[in-house]
Design a protein around this motif. Structure first.
Motif: not given
Length: 309
Positions: A232-234, A253-256, A284-285
């Motif tokens: 998970r990304l910022t 995958k999704g948006d973030d 993020v994680t």
């Protein structure tokens, strides 16, 4: 502590247990899983020296179930799926009776009985008639009876059946503490989450044969494929997929966020994180996506896959 070699049990034309081979070391818990009629209970009854094998050998605490059945029974604590309790007896009378059968002194009988009842939150049951017990209390009393003579081997068939969540946790905690005392424990259960939480290894039996045997992690890796990781990304994943696609196989995958699989997470994950950090990607994680023992069980039992370590 427990060793089965080609253990087989036939009832006329029915082969209930078919050349089963496995071992359980001191301090180990093995969960025996399988659909109804798969051979779990028959296997346990042979290990307890209640049923005589048709073919093969089994040794419990160093004693043969066929040549030394009395010695085996002294060293086994057995909890059956439907334990018969003498409902007119009070708890203290019931445990005293079985303690005498097991050769315990009067002092030892009372000490062990009170200690075990307290451990399972059953002290009040000491002077109650068992006919007044709830289903959960009866199950716990049967477990106390199985543990009364402090056996080195425990054979437990559905040990938390009919228990409320609090009582079931008490029993699970007790089982884990017994493992630390170097007992060998076999659990038959339909509760897959419980099996995964308690067992060091899982044996799945179908139509009398062991078709999968290994640790939960080994079975998942072999039957479900490489671990699935979630990142998970910022910010958006735009551009990130291209950065990591040479390192891992993107599954979705999704948006973030994105998920990928890798057979070597210990090596790949740190490399992937360094690559993203070098390009200023905020993280993020990074975590493994949980995969349940239920997924393994259904793959083996319903789809017919087979694997043993």
């Amino acid at each position: 502590m427990i060793e089965l070699i080609g253990l087989t049990k036939q009832f006329d034309d029915l082969t209930a247990v078919d050349r089963v081979t496995f071992s359980v070391a001191p301090g180990e818990i093995l969960a025996l899983l399988g659909p109804n009629g798969a051979g779990k209970t028959t296997t346990v009854r042979m290990l307890a020296a209640i049923l005589r094998p048709t073919v093969g050998h089994a040794f419990v605490a160093g004693y043969s179930v066929t040549r030394q059945p009395q010695e085996v029974r002294r060293r086994v604590g057995l909890l059956t799926e439907h334990p018969g309790l003498y409902l007119r007896m009070r708890g203290k009378e019931y445990l005293d009776f079985f303690g005498r059968l097991m050769g315990l002194s009067a002092c030892e009988r009372e000490r062990r009985a009170r200690e075990l009842l307290a451990r399972f939150g059953m002290s009040q049951a000491w002077d109650q008639r068992m006919g007044t017990y709830s289903k959960g209390m009866r199950q716990k009393m049967a477990l106390v009876r199985a543990m009364l003579h402090d056996p080195p081997v425990l054979l437990l068939d559905e040990p938390t059946s009919a228990m409320d969540p609090h009582s079931a946790k008490l029993v699970r905690d007790a089982i884990l503490s017994l493992r630390h005392h170097r007992r060998a424990i076999v659990i038959c259960t339909h509760n897959l989450a419980e099996a995964e939480a308690l067992a060091d290894r899982i044996a799945i039996i179908r139509r009398g044969k062991i078709i999968a045997l290994g640790t939960p992690a080994e079975l998942k890796a072999r039957l479900l494929g490489p671990p699935l990781m979630e990142l998970r990304l910022t910010h958006s994943t735009d551009g990130v997929v291209k950065l990591v696609s040479d390192l891992v196989k993107i599954q979705m995958k999704g948006d973030d966020w994105l998920r990928y699989s890798t057979p070597e997470p210990e090596e790949i994950n740190p490399l992937l994180l360094r690559t993203l950090a070098a390009h200023g990607v905020g993280i993020v994680t990074l975590s493994e996506v949980p995969r349940s023992l239920e997924d393994v069980y259904l793959r083996v039992v319903e789809e017919g896959q087979e694997w043993q370590r």
